[in-house]
Design an enzyme around this catalytic site. Structure first.
Site, PDB file in Angstrom:
ATOM      1  CG  HIS A 103     -59.565  96.700   5.986  1.00  0.00           C
ATOM      2  ND1 HIS A 103     -60.256  95.732   5.270  1.00  0.00           N
ATOM      3  CD2 HIS A 103     -58.714  96.016   6.797  1.00  0.00           C
ATOM      4  CE1 HIS A 103     -59.843  94.536   5.634  1.00  0.00           C
ATOM      5  NE2 HIS A 103     -58.904  94.676   6.556  1.00  0.00           N
ATOM      6  CG  ASP A 105     -54.693  94.207   7.758  1.00  0.00           C
ATOM      7  OD1 ASP A 105     -55.933  94.222   7.660  1.00  0.00           O
ATOM      8  OD2 ASP A 105     -53.971  93.362   7.195  1.00  0.00           O
ATOM      9  CG  HIS A 256     -56.748  93.757   2.374  1.00  0.00           C
ATOM     10  ND1 HIS A 256     -56.021  94.555   3.247  1.00  0.00           N
ATOM     11  CD2 HIS A 256     -57.373  92.833   3.160  1.00  0.00           C
ATOM     12  CE1 HIS A 256     -56.191  94.129   4.479  1.00  0.00           C
ATOM     13  NE2 HIS A 256     -57.009  93.083   4.457  1.00  0.00           N
ATOM     14  NE  ARG A 271     -54.491  89.760  10.234  1.00  0.00           N
ATOM     15  CZ  ARG A 271     -55.243  90.839  10.403  1.00  0.00           C
ATOM     16  NH1 ARG A 271     -56.296  91.041   9.629  1.00  0.00           N
ATOM     17  NH2 ARG A 271     -54.953  91.714  11.346  1.00  0.00           N
TER      18      ARG A 271
END
Length: 280
Positions: A103, A105, A256, A271
């Site tokens: 996917h 983000d 990724h 993150r």
């Protein structure tokens, strides 16, 4: 290995994507000239990596802000005191990992993320690598006829696509935001990168559900072809994490997939997400 103008070294991870930057202590607050060179390496290689960085949350956030506006993630609660930093965690008893599918983000937002930074806090004794794929190459290697067709199409992206929703179940149950909602967006199947001017294939198996003005059934065959095409091994690299490793990827031209091969062990990352613009 190549030396950059500000003294750090750049080591490519594969022939298509990814580079490791050596010789930079991010906690020392590098000057603007160093940050500018790092950004150029990032734009050239789609994803960059740093090793052995001692970046507590405040310094991690400060480094991210050197590259753009940091925004909150809509589904998972942040760590204490830092609303822009979320924990990406898989516990010892869990079998699903967060985002465990190819996917890019937040493609379901009107303005998807420009970039994402992830730093390793705890890693398993083996496994837990992340795969990255170059979606410039995914587009550029298609036939002329396929490019002409895709250039006209709009993709519908949904935050609640079943495959990716399953990878959020544990985190939403334990640390989900009460105000979280479903998001749907429409973006060009082929987007032009606003900084490099290159075209990239902008669909992903985590969020893209169909083409605009088509049903899911009508869209499925072509989407499945594109999902498989964009993850060909020759478009990818694989990164093995250590504590203190940091990855910074460009969501406008990269997808990724975190590999879920470490059941029985704990993995904790932090993150941050950098604001982007509307794909065009």
């Amino acid at each position: 290995m190549v030396m950059a103008t500000n003294g750090f070294a750049v080591r490519r991870l594969s022939g298509s994507i990814g580079a490791e930057i050596l010789g930079v202590d991010l906690a020392s607050e590098p000057g603007d000239n160093v940050i500018g060179d790092i950004r150029q390496v990032w734009l050239e290689h789609n994803v960059i990596f740093f090793r052995d960085q001692d970046l507590p949350p405040a310094k991690f956030l400060a480094f991210a802000k050197r590259f753009g506006e940091v925004v909150e993630y809509p589904f998972v609660k942040s760590i204490a005191g830092f609303p822009e930093i979320i924990p990406v965690i898989k516990l010892e008893h869990e079998t699903k990992n967060f985002g465990g599918i190819w996917h890019t983000d937040t493609a379901y937002l009107e303005k998807p993320a420009m970039g994402t930074m992830l730093i390793a806090r705890e890693v398993p004794p083996y496994g837990g690598d992340t795969l990255f794929a170059n979606t410039y190459l995914a587009y550029e290697t298609l036939s002329a006829g396929m490019k002409r067709m895709l250039d006209q199409l709009i993709a519908v992206n949904h935050s609640a696509k079943a495959a990716v929703t399953r990878t959020r179940e544990d985190r939403m149950r334990e640390a989900g935001k009460a105000e979280a909602k479903e998001y749907v967006s429409e973006h060009p199947v082929v987007r032009t990168h606003p900084e490099t001017g290159r075209k990239a294939l902008y669909v992903n198996s985590g969020h893209t559900v169909r083409f605009k003005d088509m049903t899911e059934a009508e869209s499925a065959s072509l989407l499945n072809f594109l999902f498989e095409h964009q993850t060909k091994p020759e478009f990818t690299c694989r990164f093995h994490w250590r504590v203190g490793s940091l990855a910074f990827w460009d969501n406008r031209c990269t997808i990724h997939n975190p590999v879920n091969d470490y059941h029985g062990f704990r993995r904790l990352m932090h993150r941050v997400t950098l604001a982007g613009d509307r794909p065009r």
